[in-house]
Design an enzyme around this catalytic site. Structure first.
Site, short mmCIF file in Angstrom:
data_model
loop_
_atom_site.label_atom_id
_atom_site.label_comp_id
_atom_site.label_asym_id
_atom_site.label_seq_id
_atom_site.Cartn_x
_atom_site.Cartn_y
_atom_site.Cartn_z
N SER A 112 37.25 46.90 55.44
CA SER A 112 38.45 47.03 54.63
C SER A 112 38.63 48.41 54.00
O SER A 112 38.67 49.40 54.70
CB SER A 112 38.45 45.93 53.57
OG SER A 112 39.68 45.87 52.95
N HIS A 113 38.66 48.43 52.66
CA HIS A 113 38.94 49.68 51.94
C HIS A 113 37.68 50.51 51.73
O HIS A 113 37.74 51.57 51.13
CB HIS A 113 39.54 49.33 50.59
CG HIS A 113 38.65 48.38 49.84
ND1 HIS A 113 38.50 47.06 50.22
CD2 HIS A 113 37.82 48.57 48.80
CE1 HIS A 113 37.62 46.47 49.43
NE2 HIS A 113 37.20 47.36 48.55
N ASP A 276 45.36 49.99 53.28
CA ASP A 276 43.92 50.27 53.30
C ASP A 276 43.35 50.32 54.72
O ASP A 276 44.10 50.27 55.70
CB ASP A 276 43.17 49.24 52.45
CG ASP A 276 43.13 47.86 53.10
OD1 ASP A 276 44.08 47.55 53.83
OD2 ASP A 276 42.17 47.11 52.86
N ASP A 278 41.92 48.31 56.81
CA ASP A 278 42.27 47.30 57.81
C ASP A 278 43.70 46.78 57.68
O ASP A 278 44.07 45.81 58.35
CB ASP A 278 41.27 46.14 57.76
CG ASP A 278 41.29 45.42 56.42
OD1 ASP A 278 41.60 46.05 55.40
OD2 ASP A 278 41.00 44.20 56.39
N ASP A 280 45.44 45.29 55.23
CA ASP A 280 45.87 44.09 54.52
C ASP A 280 46.26 44.35 53.06
O ASP A 280 46.82 43.47 52.41
CB ASP A 280 44.83 42.96 54.64
CG ASP A 280 43.46 43.35 54.12
OD1 ASP A 280 43.29 44.49 53.65
OD2 ASP A 280 42.54 42.51 54.18
N ARG A 281 45.96 45.54 52.55
CA ARG A 281 46.33 45.82 51.15
C ARG A 281 47.57 46.70 51.09
O ARG A 281 47.92 47.36 52.07
CB ARG A 281 45.20 46.55 50.43
CG ARG A 281 43.94 45.72 50.33
CD ARG A 281 42.94 46.41 49.43
NE ARG A 281 41.75 45.58 49.31
CZ ARG A 281 40.88 45.65 48.31
NH1 ARG A 281 41.07 46.53 47.35
NH2 ARG A 281 39.85 44.85 48.28
N GLU A 363 45.26 40.69 42.45
CA GLU A 363 45.39 41.92 41.67
C GLU A 363 44.85 43.14 42.42
O GLU A 363 45.14 44.26 42.06
CB GLU A 363 44.69 41.78 40.33
CG GLU A 363 43.23 41.31 40.37
CD GLU A 363 42.28 42.27 41.04
OE1 GLU A 363 42.41 43.47 40.77
OE2 GLU A 363 41.41 41.82 41.80
N LYS A 375 46.29 38.58 53.75
CA LYS A 375 47.20 39.44 53.02
C LYS A 375 47.69 40.51 53.99
O LYS A 375 47.05 40.78 55.00
CB LYS A 375 46.54 40.03 51.79
CG LYS A 375 45.23 40.77 52.02
CD LYS A 375 44.58 41.04 50.67
CE LYS A 375 43.36 41.92 50.77
NZ LYS A 375 42.13 41.14 51.03
C1 VG1 Z 1 37.65 42.40 46.65
C2 VG1 Z 1 38.88 42.01 45.85
C3 VG1 Z 1 39.45 40.70 46.38
C4 VG1 Z 1 39.72 40.82 47.88
C5 VG1 Z 1 38.46 41.26 48.59
C6 VG1 Z 1 38.71 41.51 50.06
O1 VG1 Z 1 36.64 41.42 46.49
O2 VG1 Z 1 38.57 41.90 44.49
O3 VG1 Z 1 40.61 40.39 45.66
O4 VG1 Z 1 40.15 39.59 48.39
O5 VG1 Z 1 37.99 42.49 48.03
O6 VG1 Z 1 39.74 42.44 50.27
P1 VG1 Z 1 35.42 41.58 45.47
O7 VG1 Z 1 34.56 40.39 45.67
O8 VG1 Z 1 34.76 42.89 45.80
O9 VG1 Z 1 36.03 41.65 44.10
V1 VG1 Z 1 39.70 43.46 51.61
O10 VG1 Z 1 41.13 44.38 51.68
O11 VG1 Z 1 38.26 44.20 51.28
O12 VG1 Z 1 39.57 42.38 52.90
CO CO Z 2 41.48 45.26 53.41
#
Ligand code: VG1
Ligand code: CO
Length: 542
Positions: A112-113, A276, A278, A280-281, A363, A375
């Protein structure tokens, strides 16, 4: 030829908030990815002859693990793999492809990010047939299996050509390489008023989209520039790179600072957005105003009926517990259901499948709807564009009117990254112990009304998820929430979520951190953040 390879378990393959995430060198250990993928397959039933979707965000190691996953799918008896050309599929596009082709499930390769590269992060996530992240029942089974695994199964033979669209075979299995963008772009055309958005761009509307050298680049080029007629260059940093150009592909005010500063300048474009690693954000910034993800969820829900895909209204709204209550006020006004789930998109799946919620959000810059089961960054951007094209008002005016009508939920998240793991657990344990004694405590003008450790009872399948974050609620609707991240790859990350509801429009112009100052101090007093972590300041404020 299929081969069974003897292996030994690794102890740390526990899927977190969003799949298994580790540093690249961890994934490069012998059989590491193979063990996890086999543990996934061993935890599933009934996939013989069915289709598996495979794709990733193009980060370092993507191609290697894609090849491994395809060869293992062939040896384990899948009938077909669908893979994005070059091994590329954004997370929301993968979700759509799984649904559209009626696949059994999918493997999404991404962290992801989190940054990418030889010393950065990699990840694997399994999604089920509805297109969404596997529920805890499956991720728990995968972890249990990973602890006892003693062999994996792989097809050894010719390599698949990932770069040519079309059908080929790998032993008994078919491999179909698809255009990663086309199906997703077509879906977007069914949801949004492309004519109205095209007319807006033709009229001189200016937008800056930062793909952050990540997977949304090709999607944004095709949709924004080719199909919607935005000027060339509207999508920037649009070529996905294995190391994201050395940056964090995290669309927030820290890692997309350049975009933020551009949007605050006098000659700013009308609309700024980013996505981000991947895809989704989403980050949404209007000329002169950053829209918090929690506000964006509320605004999108309140205006969704302006887009053709949502013209019939919403069935309900769902948000993760730490997300602000701004959307709750919209649900109340619309007279629809509002659901509060634990952090992580997997908890929205049942509500979406059951037709209880249409729009969901977190959030952490995640918003999406029942069009897929993840997302979806570009979806949020396009819904915003659709709303702007219909309302013909600047983002700032739309946001301020929303606050005037519903009140403003001041909101911020403070992250303390790479804290020593034991110190973080001690902090959470100490907090849990004092929860029962907190109600009634007075801290300046704040009075604690209630405190608990959030438990979620899934209204669809009855499952219960405990210990999902500690909430301290104050009289008047303010609150602080504490939880440990489930996606970090070094030490622990403590997240502190701070929210204050302000009905008075005369106070809506306050600066966010100033508006939250007493709650920020209360959070430290309650949790002893300095004392446990030794940190005087958060690493990231969003
Ligand atoms: C974080 C965010 C959560 C999100 C998750 C995956 O998780 O807080 O809201 O769903 O990342 O997003 P955590 O457990 O680090 O708070 V992504 O764009 O990384 O798939
Ligand atoms: Co992501």
């Amino acid at each position: 030829m299929n081969r069974d390879v003897a292996t030994r378990p690794y102890a740390d393959q526990k899927p977190g908030t969003s799949g298994l995430r580790k540093k690249v060198p961890v994934f490069q250990q012998q059989n590491y990815a193979e063990n996890f993928i086999q543990s996934v397959f061993d935890s599933l039933d009934g996939y013989a002859g069915r289709t598996l979707v495979v794709g990733g965000d193009g980060r370092y190691l993507n191609r290697e693990v894609i090849r491994t996953a395809i060869a293992m799918a062939a040896a384990n008896g899948f009938g077909r793999v669908i893979v994005g050309r070059g091994g590329i599929l954004s997370t929301p596009a993968a979700s759509h492809v799984i649904r559209m082709y009626g696949a059994f499930g999918g493997l999404i390769l991404s962290a992801s990010h989190n940054p990418g590269g030889p010393h950065e992060d990699f990840g694997i996530k399994y999604n089920i047939g509805n297109g969404g992240p596997a529920p805890e029942k499956i991720t728990d089974a995968v972890f249990a299996r990973s602890k006892v695994i003693d062999r994996y199964r792989i097809f050894e033979g010719a390599a698949v050509d990932l770069d040519t669209i079309g059908l080929s075979r790998l032993g008994p299995m078919e491999v179909e390489v698809i255009d990663p963008v086309a199906d997703y772009a077509a879906l977007m055309e069914t949801l949004f008023n492309f004519d109205a958005i095209r007319a807006m761009f033709r009229g001189g509307f200016r937008m800056a989209f930062d793909a952050m050298h990540a997977v949304t680049g090709p999607y944004a080029k095709e949709i924004l520039e080719n199909r919607l007629g935005a000027p060339a260059g509207t999508a920037r940093n649009a070529v996905p790179l294995p190391d994201f150009g050395g940056h964090h592909p995290d669309p927030n005010l820290v890692h997309a600072k350049d975009l933020y500063e551009e949007m605050m300048a006098a000659d700013a474009p009308d609309f700024g957005a980013a996505s981000d690693g991947d895809g989704d954000r989403n980050l949404i910034i209007g000329k002169g105003i950053f829209v918090t993800p929690s506000d964006s969820l509320a605004l999108l829900a309140a205006n969704a009926h302006l887009a053709p895909g949502y013209a019939g209204g919403l069935k309900g709204i769902a948000r993760s517990m730490p997300t602000s209550a701004a959307a709750d006020r919209v649900a109340q006004k619309l007279g629809i259901g509002m659901y509060e789930t634990p952090t992580g998109w997997k908890f929205f799946g049942n509500l979406l499948d059951a037709g209880m919620a249409t729009i969901c959000g977190e959030e952490s810059a995640g918003t999406g709807s029942d069009h897929v089961r993840e997302k979806d960054g570009l979806w949020a951007v396009l819904l915003w564009l659709n709303i702007l094209a219909v309302r013909k008002e600047p983002v700032k005016a739309i946001v301020e009117k929303h606050w005037a009508e519903f009140g403003r939920n001041f909101y911020s998240r403070h992250d303390y990254e790479a804290v020593e793991t034991d110190a973080a657990s001690r902090l959470m344990d100490a907090l849990r112990e004092k929860l029962a004694a907190l109600p009634g405590t007075r801290m300046g003008d704040l009075v604690v009304a209630a405190a608990d450790d959030f438990s979620y009872h899934d209204p669809v399948d009855g499952s219960v998820s405990r210990n999902q974050g500690i909430r301290v609620l104050f009289e008047g609707g303010s609150r602080v929430v504490f939880r440990l991240s489930g996606t970090g790859t070094s030490g622990a990350t403590l997240r502190v979520y701070i929210e204050r509801y302000e009905p008075d429009p005369a106070k809506h112009g306050l600066e966010t951190q100033a508006a939250l100052a007493d709650l920020i101090a209360a959070a430290d007093a309650i949790a002893g953040i300095r004392e446990h972590t030794g940190r005087a300041e958060p690493t990231v404020i969003t």
